[in-house]
Scaffold this motif. Structure first.
Motif, PDB file in Angstrom:
ATOM      1  N   GLU A  53       6.117   2.498  -6.269  1.00 44.51           N
ATOM      2  CA  GLU A  53       5.857   4.129  -6.159  1.00 44.51           C
ATOM      3  C   GLU A  53       5.679   4.586  -7.472  1.00 44.51           C
ATOM      4  N   LYS A  56       1.957   3.699  -7.916  1.00 41.59           N
ATOM      5  CA  LYS A  56       0.972   4.354  -7.079  1.00 41.59           C
ATOM      6  C   LYS A  56       1.302   5.481  -6.692  1.00 41.59           C
ATOM      7  N   GLU A  58       3.383   7.643  -4.984  1.00 46.21           N
ATOM      8  CA  GLU A  58       3.934   7.921  -3.748  1.00 46.21           C
ATOM      9  C   GLU A  58       5.024   7.231  -3.460  1.00 46.21           C
ATOM     10  N   VAL A  61       6.305   3.370  -0.604  1.00 48.81           N
ATOM     11  CA  VAL A  61       4.830   2.298  -0.330  1.00 48.81           C
ATOM     12  C   VAL A  61       5.381   0.869  -0.424  1.00 48.81           C
ATOM     13  N   GLY A  65       8.961   1.059   2.488  1.00 48.68           N
ATOM     14  CA  GLY A  65       8.311   1.826   2.930  1.00 48.68           C
ATOM     15  C   GLY A  65       7.616   1.141   4.234  1.00 48.68           C
TER      16      GLY A  65
END
Ligand code: URA
Length: 195
Positions: A53, A56, A58, A61, A65
């Protein structure tokens, strides 16, 4: 002002947040959150960004995720229809738990995040996020799937998707997780004054 503008403003306020010394010096990104503020009726609060995360930029992920996405898909929701964030925005080193100072520092942001998104349902994923949001000492095993209403918003504690990884993808455990997600679907089907 539109929700998305307000959200951008909030994000901007935290883009160089210097409050937590150790987290600031170790983070690659501030993992703010993901989702369409104008569409989402569900806000999901995880614990803290992990390595993927952080890289990236986000939330959720990694493997947890993927499990989260599949549970959402099972109740007919895509990732775009929910908003996902965490109790704190920056990855704790070595994936340790956030400490109380870090949680406190990030709390005004989380409260503003939720207020601004005005969801029908808030899902707290795992013990950590649940105890923190509900201000309870009760463990996730006893409280999961039981909605608690705070200031007009239903908060539903759920197991963290990572429990499935630890249980070797046990189908009974997955069913337990899914049963809690089904409660969300039922609540979304209820009408609210501002629908
Ligand atoms: N686990 C969490 O609690 N949050 C993330 O963003 C990823 C994994």
């Amino acid at each position: 002002m539109e929700k998305s503008n307000k959200l951008n403003e909030l994000k901007d306020n935290y883009k160089d947040c210097p409050k937590c010394n150790e987290l600031c010096s170790n983070r690659t990104n501030i993992v703010f959150g993901v989702g369409d503020p104008d569409k989402c009726k569900v806000v999901i609060i995880g614990e803290a960004p992990g390595m993927n995360e952080d890289l990236k930029n986000e939330p959720f992920v990694g493997r947890s995720g993927q499990i989260l996405n599949s549970l959402l898909a099972d109740i007919g929701l895509s990732r775009d229809e929910v908003y996902i964030t965490n109790t704190i925005l920056c990855r704790p080193p070595d994936n340790r738990n956030p400490n109380s100072e870090e949680l406190q520092n990030c709390r005004p942001r989380l409260d503003e995040h939720i207020k601004l998104l005005n969801p029908k349902v808030v899902i707290t994923l795992g013990n950590f996020s649940t105890k923190y949001m509900l201000n309870t000492k009760d463990g996730i095993t006893s409280v999961h799937g039981k909605p608690v209403e705070i200031e007009g918003v239903k908060i539903i504690p759920m197991y963290h998707p990572a429990v499935l990884l630890y249980s070797g993808n046990n189908p009974e455990k997955r069913k337990e997780l899914l049963d809690d997600f089904i409660i969300v679907k039922d609540i979304l089907n209820e009408k609210r004054e501002d629908d």
